[in-house]
Motif scaffolding. Structure first.
Motif, mmCIF file in Angstrom:
data_model
loop_
_atom_site.group_PDB
_atom_site.id
_atom_site.type_symbol
_atom_site.label_atom_id
_atom_site.label_comp_id
_atom_site.label_asym_id
_atom_site.label_seq_id
_atom_site.Cartn_x
_atom_site.Cartn_y
_atom_site.Cartn_z
ATOM 1 N N THR A 10 0.659 -1.326 0.041
ATOM 2 C CA THR A 10 0.136 -0.035 -0.027
ATOM 3 C C THR A 10 0.903 1.225 -0.005
ATOM 4 O O THR A 10 0.491 2.368 -0.473
ATOM 5 N N LEU A 11 2.150 1.149 0.718
ATOM 6 C CA LEU A 11 2.748 2.176 0.715
ATOM 7 C C LEU A 11 3.095 2.851 -0.838
ATOM 8 O O LEU A 11 3.441 4.191 -1.006
ATOM 9 N N SER A 12 4.127 1.689 -1.319
ATOM 10 C CA SER A 12 4.457 2.394 -2.732
ATOM 11 C C SER A 12 3.508 2.248 -3.880
ATOM 12 O O SER A 12 3.556 2.755 -4.997
ATOM 13 N N GLY A 13 2.104 1.514 -3.423
ATOM 14 C CA GLY A 13 1.296 1.319 -4.631
ATOM 15 C C GLY A 13 1.493 0.416 -5.529
ATOM 16 O O GLY A 13 0.659 0.190 -6.617
ATOM 17 N N GLY A 14 2.450 -0.460 -5.373
ATOM 18 C CA GLY A 14 2.794 -1.456 -6.540
ATOM 19 C C GLY A 14 3.071 -2.661 -5.908
ATOM 20 O O GLY A 14 3.129 -2.809 -4.695
ATOM 21 N N LEU A 15 3.213 -3.822 -6.629
ATOM 22 C CA LEU A 15 3.764 -5.020 -6.206
ATOM 23 C C LEU A 15 5.160 -4.868 -5.689
ATOM 24 O O LEU A 15 5.929 -4.182 -6.303
ATOM 25 N N ARG A 16 5.411 -5.527 -4.586
ATOM 26 C CA ARG A 16 6.710 -5.519 -3.791
ATOM 27 C C ARG A 16 7.344 -6.794 -3.710
ATOM 28 O O ARG A 16 6.789 -7.468 -3.202
ATOM 29 N N GLU A 17 8.592 -7.209 -4.324
ATOM 30 C CA GLU A 17 9.198 -8.452 -3.769
ATOM 31 C C GLU A 17 9.365 -8.668 -2.289
ATOM 32 O O GLU A 17 9.963 -7.460 -1.893
ATOM 33 N N LEU A 18 9.259 -9.647 -1.965
ATOM 34 C CA LEU A 18 9.487 -9.856 -0.502
ATOM 35 C C LEU A 18 10.999 -10.193 -0.159
ATOM 36 O O LEU A 18 11.493 -10.866 -0.944
ATOM 37 N N GLU A 19 11.772 -9.147 0.258
ATOM 38 C CA GLU A 19 13.038 -9.331 0.638
ATOM 39 C C GLU A 19 13.299 -9.414 2.340
ATOM 40 O O GLU A 19 13.278 -8.343 3.157
ATOM 41 N N PRO A 20 13.588 -10.453 2.643
ATOM 42 C CA PRO A 20 13.507 -10.682 4.328
ATOM 43 C C PRO A 20 14.833 -10.107 4.699
ATOM 44 O O PRO A 20 15.665 -9.950 3.999
ATOM 45 N N ARG A 21 14.792 -9.607 5.859
ATOM 46 C CA ARG A 21 16.060 -9.055 6.576
ATOM 47 C C ARG A 21 17.197 -10.257 6.633
ATOM 48 O O ARG A 21 18.323 -10.160 6.608
ATOM 49 N N ASP A 22 16.612 -11.372 7.048
ATOM 50 C CA ASP A 22 17.323 -12.699 7.238
ATOM 51 C C ASP A 22 16.586 -13.544 6.199
ATOM 52 O O ASP A 22 15.432 -13.618 5.911
ATOM 53 N N ASP A 23 17.539 -14.326 5.154
ATOM 54 C CA ASP A 23 17.014 -14.951 4.289
ATOM 55 C C ASP A 23 16.012 -16.174 4.474
ATOM 56 O O ASP A 23 15.501 -16.283 3.619
ATOM 57 N N ALA A 24 16.242 -16.840 5.595
ATOM 58 C CA ALA A 24 15.502 -17.704 6.105
ATOM 59 C C ALA A 24 14.143 -17.281 7.123
ATOM 60 O O ALA A 24 13.354 -18.341 7.265
ATOM 61 N N ARG A 25 14.106 -16.176 7.287
ATOM 62 C CA ARG A 25 13.045 -15.566 8.250
ATOM 63 C C ARG A 25 12.167 -14.357 7.776
ATOM 64 O O ARG A 25 12.721 -13.645 7.110
ATOM 65 N N VAL A 26 10.818 -14.535 7.990
ATOM 66 C CA VAL A 26 9.951 -13.615 7.692
ATOM 67 C C VAL A 26 9.058 -13.243 8.854
ATOM 68 O O VAL A 26 8.717 -14.034 9.478
ATOM 69 N N ALA A 27 8.732 -11.902 9.320
ATOM 70 C CA ALA A 27 7.867 -11.686 10.195
ATOM 71 C C ALA A 27 6.526 -10.969 9.652
ATOM 72 O O ALA A 27 6.595 -10.276 8.656
ATOM 73 N N ILE A 28 5.415 -11.457 10.356
ATOM 74 C CA ILE A 28 4.182 -10.727 9.767
ATOM 75 C C ILE A 28 3.668 -10.126 11.140
ATOM 76 O O ILE A 28 3.355 -10.810 12.121
#
Length: 456
Positions: A10-28
């Protein structure tokens, strides 16, 4: 090759690739309920969407952490408690238990963390003090307000003109008298005589404003610049706009990388809302259709789209659940992999990588379900293959469970239905069918006679 996962930001208004801080971890982090009353079914949509997103990310190899907060300090809670004639803390605890019980019935497990605002006061006070120290907030008469004019990026999430940014602050006369600007919003509210829950702070006794609670809870558990912050589209302004401003102004870093918002449920094109009164309780909805049908209903539309809540939509979801359940009953659990299912699964998960497009994923699954039924009709035999993978990500793994045999009461009702049909007493036959449905059974007429199967 690992899939590239893109999400509408919503912030950029477009599709954004998921880019984790740590390659193996994602936080929601998903904004959860304000516990002043029982959940309505619309409140369950973000809970389902982000629970399933976590499952998908785990399927793709990530270690996903899912956080849903509980807002248990809020003006609405004070008002509801006064109306109910009980302490606000007692009401908040009661409604928190209801929230936990009702969402548990969805069969999706619990979030990894469910912080409460009342248990995060220290972190909230710390963030407010940082904002004051940096010149982004000011104390006045025991209240503390965020100075919107001090943050040049204010409005970048909602893309509203400043004159359209009415904060909807409670206690308008007082706020208007002490604010530097009508656009400023409360970080801390001085204790009022009729408020029975409060904490000490450097600015006086009181309690936090709504927006600062989530900024502090998210940072306390996930740190800064985490991957996905989610919630309903009704939170874009002012709640999430204010979260962005608070954290960036106070910490000098973004709170989250992607801001992901689900659409609202609608009745007669009007948003389902407790304040409007056009609500169906979550518990009531589960009683009526069952958790599997409700989850199938939610994944039947793209998460960003508004959703009509009506019998036609629920009937379609019910039919889909039954179609899968019937297929599972016919499969040889120990048989060879079902034809085509591996390729279907690959396309299914590819669609989810494109902004978690569950309708497109279902459009890959259900034509295969139809073909599988046709092959079974033709005498073939095969196992489920990768079907369980897809059902797990949809939260529908319970459809893989074998039916328990009907109890004596259900068998007796079936016998009474068949006797009534033989006598052409269709009123009684229909009544027995409805009684069976209320017990969770459906009657299937087969060449070998009627049999009971678990209903949707």
């Amino acid at each position: 090759m690992p899939r590239t996962i893109r999400i509408r930001d919503t912030l950029s208004g477009g599709l954004r690739e998921l880019e984790p801080r740590d390659d193996a971890r994602v936080a929601i982090y998903a904004c959860g309920p304000t516990v002043y009353g029982p959940l309505h079914v619309g409140n369950a949509r973000p809970y389902v969407v982000f629970s399933l997103l976590k499952r998908y990310l785990e399927h793709e190899g990530y270690e996903a952490t899912f956080v849903v907060n509980v807002t248990d300090v809020n003006d609405k809670i004070y008002a509801a408690a006064r109306k109910a004639g009980k302490p606000s803390e007692e009401l908040a605890q009661e409604m928190t238990r209801r929230y936990e019980e009702d969402t548990a019935r969805l069969g999706l497990g619990r979030p990894d963390s469910e912080p409460k605002a009342s248990e995060t006061i220290g972190q909230i006070v710390d963030l407010i003090q940082a904002l004051i120290d940096r010149g982004h907030a000011y104390a006045t008469g025991g209240d503390v307000y965020f100075r919107v004019a001090s943050f040049p990026g204010y409005g970048k999430l909602s893309n509203r003109a400043l004159e359209e940014m009415d904060q909807g602050e409670d206690d308008v006369p007082r706020s208007a008298a002490v604010k530097e600007s009508p656009h400023d919003f409360a970080l801390w509210k001085a204790r009022k005589p009729d408020e029975d829950t409060w904490w000490p702070a450097p600015w006086g006794e009181g309690r936090p404003g709504w927006h600062i609670e989530c900024s502090a809870m998210a940072e306390a558990i996930l740190g800064l610049d985490f991957e996905i912050h989610g919630g309903g589209s009704d939170l874009v302004f002012p709640h999430h706009e204010n979260e962005i401003a608070q954290t960036e102004a106070g910490r000098g870093r973004p709170l989250a990388r992607i801001w992901m918002h689900n659409g609202m449920l609608q009745l007669d094109r009007e948003k389902m809302s407790k304040s409007i009164g056009n609500i169906t309780g979550l518990s009531e909805a589960i009683d009526a259709v069952g958790p599997e049908v409700l989850k199938m209903y939610f994944v039947g539309a793209h998460y960003r789209s508004p959703m009509p809540y009506n019998e036609a939509e629920l009937d379609q979801a019910r039919s889909r659940v039954e179609r899968i359940r019937d297929l599972v009953r016919r499969l040889d659990r120990n048989g060879a992999e079902a034809p085509e299912v591996a390729q279907v699964a690959d396309r299914f998960f590819d669609e989810l990588a494109d902004d978690f497009n569950t309708p497109a994923a279902l459009a890959e699954l259900f034509p295969w379900v139809a073909r599988a039924h046709s092959r079974l009709d033709a005498g073939e035999s095969f196992g489920p293959g990768r079907l369980p993978e897809m059902l797990h990500v949809l939260g529908l793994e319970s459809l893989l469970e074998e039916d328990a045999p009907p109890d004596e009461a259900a068998l007796r009702l079936l016998e009474e239905r068949e006797a009534a049909r033989r006598e052409r007493d269709f009123t009684t036959a229909d009544a027995r069918r409805d009684e069976l449905a209320a017990r969770g059974w459906q009657v299937r007429d087969t060449p070998d006679g009627p049999r009971l199967v678990r209903g949707a």
